[in-house]
Design a protein around this motif. Structure first.
Motif, PDB file in Angstrom:
ATOM      1  N   GLY A 310       0.859  -1.177   0.000  1.00  0.00           N
ATOM      2  CA  GLY A 310       0.000   0.000   0.000  1.00  0.00           C
ATOM      3  C   GLY A 310       0.890   1.219   0.000  1.00  0.00           C
ATOM      4  N   LYS A 356       1.798  -4.352   3.375  1.00  0.00           N
ATOM      5  CA  LYS A 356       0.496  -4.357   4.034  1.00  0.00           C
ATOM      6  C   LYS A 356       0.324  -5.474   5.061  1.00  0.00           C
ATOM      7  CE  LYS A 356      -2.504  -4.176   0.669  1.00  0.00           C
ATOM      8  NZ  LYS A 356      -3.791  -3.969  -0.017  1.00  0.00           N
ATOM      9  N   GLU A 361      -6.462  -1.758   9.007  1.00  0.00           N
ATOM     10  CA  GLU A 361      -7.237  -0.572   8.607  1.00  0.00           C
ATOM     11  C   GLU A 361      -7.188   0.487   9.701  1.00  0.00           C
ATOM     12  OE1 GLU A 361      -8.848   0.035   5.693  1.00  0.00           O
ATOM     13  OE2 GLU A 361      -8.112  -1.859   4.862  1.00  0.00           O
ATOM     14  N   ARG A 384      -4.508   1.630  -1.806  1.00  0.00           N
ATOM     15  CA  ARG A 384      -4.511   0.295  -1.206  1.00  0.00           C
ATOM     16  C   ARG A 384      -4.082  -0.802  -2.173  1.00  0.00           C
ATOM     17  NH1 ARG A 384      -8.329  -1.000   1.808  1.00  0.00           N
ATOM     18  NH2 ARG A 384      -9.301   1.028   2.150  1.00  0.00           N
TER      19      ARG A 384
END
Length: 454
Positions: A310, A356, A361, A384
């Motif tokens: 990401g 990632k 989140e 993302r």
């Protein structure tokens, strides 16, 4: 003297054990053998390590583990029976499995590490027993016995210098074959701790360095390391020889044959590594060597890609005139316990690239909130579906203008590139693109530099 390591697919059943034993005994220089846990026997099979993880979870949940212990033991029993080893001689493996659930551990993390490590530990014990039954002078050696010491967390251990000193004091006779389990070491308090990735590869490299081996042979299930992912490119070029740093760059970006961390001990000892195929041992494989005196045969050695990234993009006018911006961003990352992979920048822009697997989140939201509040960018965007492509080759440093044909090949396919970054070593270029474009990009670059050039 050679240190050799076999992967899980090379030790999954009696037939694969036979191949491994033929390799071990065909060369008297192969003195130290590192075993992985039994891997999959067929596509829908379950690795023994995964069965041990399930066993650990059931133990922590205080569930009945009789069935899972039987399933795990039967994997070893089937291999032993294949070589005519009587069940009574194999019951020690069953007893060790049962004792795992009755042992006290400092916490559940150490419990999980101990359970996982026994895939390798029991396979090494079984390999030694089979070799002995065949008349060879084989000895199972436990990391606890010789002092393969590690520090770090239970499931992310790192070897310590004291381990090399302890291993160098270990003695074995000229006609002995030492069977050593991979994947784990012991802490200074005598608890088992496992390496994070490529665990048995790391063990093999540690032993090769400690015993000053002439070469470290890493046996797996492919004939060589290929210049591109065979799932993306048909019949990719087989790499005959490459450097440590080429392998490190490519492993980082997605090459799965050999993890980048596993190279470090071998690099420290200047030990050449030969990646070879258990099922085709006559194939020369790929030799990984120091860069001193290395002469590349091609401009590019390999192309790797990874989709698990990401990126945080921020834009702020006159960013280059504002002092301390990068420092403040690094402070935010440090406060949140986040590591980043790359941070290419321009006069008004910074892109921070992250792996990632280390983010959630919630962490991303907190990071964006802190950046927006403390840096006050004019634009802030979390990307993302970021992917990277790594073009690697010692030949890159000797050729001018290499990026132009690469970008042209992508332009011809209508692929948008969001970032270009050349490594300081000058042997690698990193390209950033959208996840949905990365496979086509790898094919286009491969076609330009291998199909057309070679």
């Amino acid at each position: 003297m050679k240190v050799i390591k076999f992967g899980g697919s090379s030790l999954s059943d009696g037939a694969s054990f036979t191949n491994a034993i033929n390799i071990i005994t065909s060369d008297p220089e192969r003195r130290v053998v590192v075993t992985s846990a039994p891997g999959k026997r067929y596509s829908d099979d379950i690795k023994v390590t995964d069965l041990l993880i399930k066993y650990a979870e059931m133990t922590m949940a205080k569930k009945d583990t009789t069935e899972i212990v039987t399933i795990i033991f039967n994997r070893y029993k089937e291999i032993g029976n294949f070589f005519g080893i009587a069940d009574e001689e194999l019951f020690v493996i069953r007893d060790i499995l049962i004792d795992l659930a009755n042992t006290d551990y400092p916490n559940n993390d150490y419990l999980m590490a101990a359970f996982k490590a026994h895939g390798e530990r029991l396979n090494a014990r079984l390999m030694a027993k089979i070799l002995q039954a065949k008349g060879f002078n084989a000895r199972f050696v436990d990391p606890l016995e010789v002092g393969l010491y590690v520090t770090g967390t239970p499931n992310n251990a790192s070897v310590v210098p004291a381990a090399y000193r302890a291993l160098r004091r270990f003695e074995f006779s000229d006609d002995e074959i030492i069977i050593f389990p991979g994947f784990f070491g012991v802490t200074l308090t005598k608890n088992i701790a496992t390496f994070a990735r490529g665990g048995s590869d790391i063990t093999g490299a540690i032993l090769a360095r400690a015993f000053r081996a002439d070469i470290y042979e890493n046996f797996t299930d492919v004939d060589a390391i290929y210049s591109a992912n065979p799932a993306l490119v048909d019949n990719p070029y087989a790499i005959k020889k490459m450097t440590y740093r080429e392998m490190r760059e490519l492993s980082y970006a997605g090459f799965s044959v050999f993890h980048d961390e596993a190279l470090i001990p071998a690099i420290g000892g200047n030990i050449p590594i030969n990646v070879r195929n258990t099922n085709n041992p006559d194939a020369p494989g790929t030799l990984i060597v120091p860069e001193n005196g290395f002469e590349p045969e091609t401009t590019l050695t390999g192309i790797a890609s990874s989709k698990n990234f990401g990126a945080l993009y921020l834009h702020k006018y006159l960013l280059n005139k504002e002092t301390g911006v990068t420092f403040r961003i690094l402070e935010i990352l440090n406060d949140l316990g986040i590591s980043y992979e790359h941070m290419p920048s321009g006069i008004d822009d910074i892109t921070i690239i992250f792996d990632k697997q280390f983010l959630t989140e919630e962490i991303v939201d907190e990071l964006c909130t802190r950046i927006q509040k403390e840096i006050e960018p004019d634009r802030l965007e979390w990307i993302r579906n970021y992917a990277i492509i790594m073009m690697v080759g010692e030949g890159l440093a000797k050729r001018v203008g290499i990026i132009a044909p690469a970008l042209q090949s992508l332009y011809d396919k209508g692929i948008d590139i969001q970032m270009v970054n050349q490594g300081a070593s000058r042997i690698s270029f990193m390209l950033g693109t959208k996840r949905e474009d990365v496979d086509a990009a790898v094919k286009a670059i491969y076609d330009r530099f291998f199909n057309q050039e070679i």
